[in-house]
Design a protein around this motif. Sequence first.
Motif, PDB file in Angstrom:
ATOM      1  N   PHE A 465      -5.105  11.255  -0.674  1.00 39.00           N
ATOM      2  CA  PHE A 465      -4.602  10.784   0.613  1.00 39.00           C
ATOM      3  C   PHE A 465      -4.179   9.325   0.518  1.00 39.00           C
ATOM      4  O   PHE A 465      -3.146   8.927   1.078  1.00 39.00           O
ATOM      5  CB  PHE A 465      -5.625  10.971   1.738  1.00 39.00           C
ATOM      6  CG  PHE A 465      -5.078  10.544   3.079  1.00 39.00           C
ATOM      7  CD1 PHE A 465      -4.072  11.273   3.694  1.00 39.00           C
ATOM      8  CD2 PHE A 465      -5.515   9.381   3.699  1.00 39.00           C
ATOM      9  CE1 PHE A 465      -3.520  10.873   4.901  1.00 39.00           C
ATOM     10  CE2 PHE A 465      -4.977   8.973   4.908  1.00 39.00           C
ATOM     11  CZ  PHE A 465      -3.979   9.717   5.510  1.00 39.00           C
ATOM     12  N   PHE A 468      -0.821   9.372  -1.137  1.00 36.26           N
ATOM     13  CA  PHE A 468       0.157   9.943  -0.199  1.00 36.26           C
ATOM     14  C   PHE A 468       0.503   8.901   0.871  1.00 36.26           C
ATOM     15  O   PHE A 468       1.668   8.660   1.186  1.00 36.26           O
ATOM     16  CB  PHE A 468      -0.457  11.199   0.431  1.00 36.26           C
ATOM     17  CG  PHE A 468       0.399  11.874   1.458  1.00 36.26           C
ATOM     18  CD1 PHE A 468       1.343  12.814   1.087  1.00 36.26           C
ATOM     19  CD2 PHE A 468       0.245  11.590   2.815  1.00 36.26           C
ATOM     20  CE1 PHE A 468       2.122  13.457   2.045  1.00 36.26           C
ATOM     21  CE2 PHE A 468       1.022  12.219   3.777  1.00 36.26           C
ATOM     22  CZ  PHE A 468       1.959  13.159   3.386  1.00 36.26           C
ATOM     23  N   PHE A 469      -0.537   8.294   1.406  1.00 35.37           N
ATOM     24  CA  PHE A 469      -0.369   7.291   2.461  1.00 35.37           C
ATOM     25  C   PHE A 469       0.453   6.106   1.947  1.00 35.37           C
ATOM     26  O   PHE A 469       1.399   5.665   2.599  1.00 35.37           O
ATOM     27  CB  PHE A 469      -1.752   6.816   2.937  1.00 35.37           C
ATOM     28  CG  PHE A 469      -1.678   5.768   4.003  1.00 35.37           C
ATOM     29  CD1 PHE A 469      -1.541   6.135   5.330  1.00 35.37           C
ATOM     30  CD2 PHE A 469      -1.717   4.415   3.689  1.00 35.37           C
ATOM     31  CE1 PHE A 469      -1.456   5.165   6.320  1.00 35.37           C
ATOM     32  CE2 PHE A 469      -1.627   3.446   4.663  1.00 35.37           C
ATOM     33  CZ  PHE A 469      -1.495   3.824   5.981  1.00 35.37           C
ATOM     34  N   ALA A 473       3.813   4.809   3.479  1.00 36.82           N
ATOM     35  CA  ALA A 473       3.687   3.600   4.304  1.00 36.82           C
ATOM     36  C   ALA A 473       4.276   2.357   3.661  1.00 36.82           C
ATOM     37  O   ALA A 473       4.720   1.462   4.366  1.00 36.82           O
ATOM     38  CB  ALA A 473       2.218   3.365   4.630  1.00 36.82           C
TER      39      ALA A 473
ATOM     40  N   LEU B  18      -2.697  13.379   9.410  1.00 35.62           N
ATOM     41  CA  LEU B  18      -3.595  12.237   9.300  1.00 35.62           C
ATOM     42  C   LEU B  18      -2.829  10.930   9.119  1.00 35.62           C
ATOM     43  O   LEU B  18      -3.279   9.862   9.515  1.00 35.62           O
ATOM     44  CB  LEU B  18      -4.536  12.424   8.096  1.00 35.62           C
ATOM     45  CG  LEU B  18      -5.650  13.456   8.243  1.00 35.62           C
ATOM     46  CD1 LEU B  18      -6.391  13.622   6.926  1.00 35.62           C
ATOM     47  CD2 LEU B  18      -6.628  13.038   9.338  1.00 35.62           C
ATOM     48  N   TYR B  19      -1.670  11.055   8.528  1.00 34.21           N
ATOM     49  CA  TYR B  19      -0.876   9.862   8.216  1.00 34.21           C
ATOM     50  C   TYR B  19      -0.486   9.101   9.485  1.00 34.21           C
ATOM     51  O   TYR B  19      -0.551   7.865   9.510  1.00 34.21           O
ATOM     52  CB  TYR B  19       0.386  10.268   7.440  1.00 34.21           C
ATOM     53  CG  TYR B  19       1.324   9.110   7.192  1.00 34.21           C
ATOM     54  CD1 TYR B  19       1.030   8.155   6.231  1.00 34.21           C
ATOM     55  CD2 TYR B  19       2.483   8.953   7.942  1.00 34.21           C
ATOM     56  CE1 TYR B  19       1.866   7.082   6.008  1.00 34.21           C
ATOM     57  CE2 TYR B  19       3.330   7.882   7.729  1.00 34.21           C
ATOM     58  CZ  TYR B  19       3.016   6.951   6.757  1.00 34.21           C
ATOM     59  OH  TYR B  19       3.849   5.875   6.557  1.00 34.21           O
ATOM     60  N   ALA B  22      -3.330   7.049  10.949  1.00 31.21           N
ATOM     61  CA  ALA B  22      -3.762   6.084   9.928  1.00 31.21           C
ATOM     62  C   ALA B  22      -2.737   4.962   9.795  1.00 31.21           C
ATOM     63  O   ALA B  22      -3.093   3.782   9.778  1.00 31.21           O
ATOM     64  CB  ALA B  22      -3.944   6.792   8.586  1.00 31.21           C
ATOM     65  N   TYR B  23      -1.467   5.334   9.764  1.00 31.37           N
ATOM     66  CA  TYR B  23      -0.417   4.323   9.610  1.00 31.37           C
ATOM     67  C   TYR B  23      -0.366   3.422  10.845  1.00 31.37           C
ATOM     68  O   TYR B  23      -0.259   2.204  10.739  1.00 31.37           O
ATOM     69  CB  TYR B  23       0.947   4.997   9.397  1.00 31.37           C
ATOM     70  CG  TYR B  23       2.068   3.995   9.296  1.00 31.37           C
ATOM     71  CD1 TYR B  23       2.285   3.302   8.117  1.00 31.37           C
ATOM     72  CD2 TYR B  23       2.883   3.713  10.388  1.00 31.37           C
ATOM     73  CE1 TYR B  23       3.282   2.351   8.018  1.00 31.37           C
ATOM     74  CE2 TYR B  23       3.893   2.773  10.303  1.00 31.37           C
ATOM     75  CZ  TYR B  23       4.087   2.099   9.113  1.00 31.37           C
ATOM     76  OH  TYR B  23       5.083   1.152   9.030  1.00 31.37           O
ATOM     77  N   LEU B  26      -3.418   1.062  10.988  1.00 29.58           N
ATOM     78  CA  LEU B  26      -3.290   0.011   9.972  1.00 29.58           C
ATOM     79  C   LEU B  26      -2.271  -1.039  10.419  1.00 29.58           C
ATOM     80  O   LEU B  26      -2.484  -2.234  10.274  1.00 29.58           O
ATOM     81  CB  LEU B  26      -2.845   0.621   8.636  1.00 29.58           C
ATOM     82  CG  LEU B  26      -2.831  -0.372   7.477  1.00 29.58           C
ATOM     83  CD1 LEU B  26      -4.202  -0.446   6.823  1.00 29.58           C
ATOM     84  CD2 LEU B  26      -1.794   0.027   6.438  1.00 29.58           C
ATOM     85  N   ASN B 164       8.859   5.175   9.617  1.00 25.35           N
ATOM     86  CA  ASN B 164       7.564   4.539   9.880  1.00 25.35           C
ATOM     87  C   ASN B 164       7.610   3.690  11.138  1.00 25.35           C
ATOM     88  O   ASN B 164       6.655   3.663  11.920  1.00 25.35           O
ATOM     89  CB  ASN B 164       7.148   3.666   8.702  1.00 25.35           C
ATOM     90  CG  ASN B 164       6.540   4.487   7.575  1.00 25.35           C
ATOM     91  OD1 ASN B 164       5.998   5.565   7.803  1.00 25.35           O
ATOM     92  ND2 ASN B 164       6.636   4.001   6.363  1.00 25.35           N
TER      93      ASN B 164
END
Lengths: 487, 325
Positions: A465, A468-469, A473, B18-19, B22-23, B26, B164
Motif C-alpha cells: 500500500f 501504491f500510495f 500521490a 483507501l488511497y 489517505a491522500y 496527508l 490528485n
Amino acid sequence: MLFNSFEFAIFLPITFILYWLVFNRNLKLQNAFIVAVSYLFYGWWDWRFLILIAFTTFCSYTSGIFIDKANQKSQNKKAKIISATNITINLLILGVFKYYNFFVTSFADAFSAFGITLETTTLNIILPVGISFYTFQALSYSIDVYRRKIEASHDIIAFFAFVSFFPQLVAGPIERATNLLPQFTQKRSFDYSTAVDGCRQILWGLFKKIVVADNCATTCNQIFATYADQPASMLMVGALLFTFQIYGDFSGYSDIAIGTAKLFGIKLMRNFNIPYFSRDIAEFWRRWHISLTTWFRDYIYIPLGGSRVTKAKVVRNTLIIFLLSGLWHGANWTFVIWGAYHALLFLPLILLGKNRKYTHTIAEGKHIPSIKEFAMMLITFLLVVVGWIFFRAETIGDAWHYICGLCSLNTFKASYLFFTSTKNFAGIFVIVMLAVEWWQRSKEHGLGELHTSLKRPIFRCLLYFFLFFSILAFQTSDSIQFLYFQF
Amino acid sequence: MKKFLIKTALIFVIFAILYIPAYSILNMIADKDSQEASDFEYLKTTEIKFNEIDNYKDIDILFVGSSHTYRSFDPRIFSKEGLKVFNIGTSSQTCMQSWFLIDRYIDALNPKCVVYDLFPDLMNNKGEESTIDFISSNFEHNQAMWEWTKLKMAMCTKNMYTINKWIYKAFQRHILRKENQIQTIKDDELRIRNERYIKGGFVERDLEYYDLSYDNRIDTTCKLGTMQMMFLRKTINLLKDKGINYLLVETPVPSVLYNSYDDHDKYTEKISEYGTFYDYNIRLKLNDSLDFYDSHHLNQNGVAKYDSLLIKDLYELKYIGDYVH
C-alpha cells in the motif's frame, strides 16, 4: 506507449485477459496476438516507424534461414557474407537514424580545426524509439545462427514476436535469441506465482520510475540547467540526484518490462543487480545494464580476443567496448567521454587480473557491510557519480565546468533551489529505494520472494500500500519520459 | 487464472478506496498553513464567472478561449452596440475545457454566435493548468454536476497530479464539508489590486504598456495535439448540430510572439478546415508597446480596437443579425 501512462494501465489488463482467455488455445495465434499488440504498443508513439522494425525483423529472419542453409552445406564463406550483409544493413539503418548528423557535424568540426570549412548537410531525422535495443537484439540472432549457437527460426510469427515483444521492445533488456526465441515456440501456461511475482516487480519498477526517478529529475533538471549559478553543494546534490534518477528510471523500466513479461509467461534476463552496492568498477559493470554489457562482451570483446591476449590488446579491446558502449547511448561526444572514463577506471583492474574479485553478493548473510566493504562501495559510487556528470551534460564543456564548479570554494553557499525544493521528497524516496534493495539484495528484485523476508502478510500489505500510495500521490506534474528511450 | 484476476482486482479496488482518504488526510497535514485565505487577495476569475453565468440566457455572442479571450472581449463595448454577450474564457483554457463548458451551457445561454479563440500554444497542451483552475474554484450552484465536470476534465489530462488535486478538493468539499469562501460579484465590477472583473466575464487591467526589452522568445512551431483537435471537432459538430454560427479567431498578440511561430501558415490552413477562421494578428495592425500590457495580452487600448473590428466582422458575416443603428 509509456509504462507509466494511463493508456498502458488500460492496455495491459486487456491484453493480459485476451492473451490467456481468448488466444491461449493456439500457440501461433497467441504469438500473432503478441506481434499485433506489440506493434500497437510501438505504433502508439509513431506508427511510421513500424516499417523500420518490420524491415529489421524480416532481414534478420531471412538472413538467419540463408545462413543456416549455408552452414548446413558447410559453405562458410557464403554464411559469412550473408551474416555480414545483414549486420551491415542493420548498422546502416542505425547509423542513418542515430548517428548521421553526429558524424557529419563532427567531421566538419574536425576539418574546421585545420581552417578548412566544409559544406555539410544535416538531416532533420527523428530518432526512432528503442532503435538501438531492437537492432542489437536482431543482430545477436543472426550472429548466433552464424556461430551455430542456435538454429534458424522458420516460424516467422514467433520470430516477429521475439524481436517486437512489447515489454522489452523500446528499452530492453536486450534479449538473446537463445533465451527468448525458444519461449515463443513452446506452449505457455499460466502460473499463478509467476504472475504474482510479475505484479510485484511491476509495482517496484513503477515506484523506482515514478516516485524516485521523476522526483529526482525535477530538481536535478533545474540544477543542470542553471549549473553556472549554483554553489558546489547544489552541484553535488544535482550529480547525486541524476545518479539516482538514471538508476531509478532505467532499472525501473527493466523491472516493469520483466514483470510484464512474467504476466505473459515469458522470462526475460535480469538487467540490473543492485549496481550502486558494487565494490569496484568491474563489479559495477557486471551489475549495470547487464544485457548490454554481456552483448558487447559476447559479440565484440570475446571475438577480439577478450583478455586472453597480450596486454596491449587487452587495453585495445577494453577501450573499444567502452567507447562503443558510450556511443551506443547517444550521438554525442559526452557519451564517448563517459565510456572512456569508465574504461580508464576498468583498465587497472583487468590488467592486474582483479576484475573478477567480487562476484558474490556483498555482505552475504549479514545485515550491514563491514567498514572496508562500505568504504569500497562509497569510493566506487562516487567514481560512478563523476561519470554521470559527463553522461548528463549537454556538451563536454558543460561537464567540465560542472566538475570545476564542484571543486570551487563556495561549497556551502545557500541556493534558492535548496529552499524551493523543500516539498520535494526525492531524498526520502532514494533512501527507501536503497534500503529495500539492500535488504533484498540477494533476491531477483526489490520485492522478490517477499514472503521470506516479511513473513507477516499484514506487513507485506502495508508495504504494497505504501508503494501504491507513493506511486499515485507523488507523481510529478509533468510526466517524464523514460531516459533510455532516447537511446 | 480466475483466482489471480479476482485477487488482483480486489486488492486494486481496496487500495484505490483507501488511497482517497489517505491522500486527502496527508495533504491536509502537509497543507496546514495553506494559502487558501490569501487566495482572496487575487481575482478568482473562473469562480466569479461561473457563479455569475446562471443569470444569463439568450445572449448574442458567447466568447470561448483562454486568458486571451477573457482579457480581450469587453461586454461594455458590445453592450454599446446593443449586444448581450458572455465570456467563458478562463486561464489556459484548452479545447478540452471549452468542450465541457459549451456542452454544458450552450442550451441555457442560447447564443446567436460563438466566437471561439484558438491560441496556438494551447493546441498541444494537455490542459492541466486550466483543469486545476477549475478544480480549485468553488461554485455556488450545481455542485454535484460541477464536481463531475471537473473529474472528467482531470481524467482527460491523464495526469495523476491533476487527478490528485481533484481528489483532495472533492474530499474537502464533500466529505469534510469544508466551508469555502466563494468569490462572487454583486455590483457591476469587482476590483482587486490592478484588475477589475467586469460583469459578463471580462477582466480589465489598469492601463499599462508592454516593455518589449524583456522579451526574447525562441522560435517555435504550432503543434496540433490529437486530443485538443478531437475536442475542437466535437465542439464544432455540436455547434453545427444546434445551428449556431461560430467564428474561429486568433486574438492579436505582440508581433514578437506571433513571429516566433515558424509554421503559422500551416496552422492557419489546418484550423480553417474547421470553419471560418479570422487571424486578427493579420486583420488588425496593432502596436506592440501601445496596445499590449504584456507578452500575451491586449491593454484597454488594444481591446477597444479589437472589439470594434470584431463587431464589424460579425455583422458583415451576418452571424448576429443585421446591423441596426
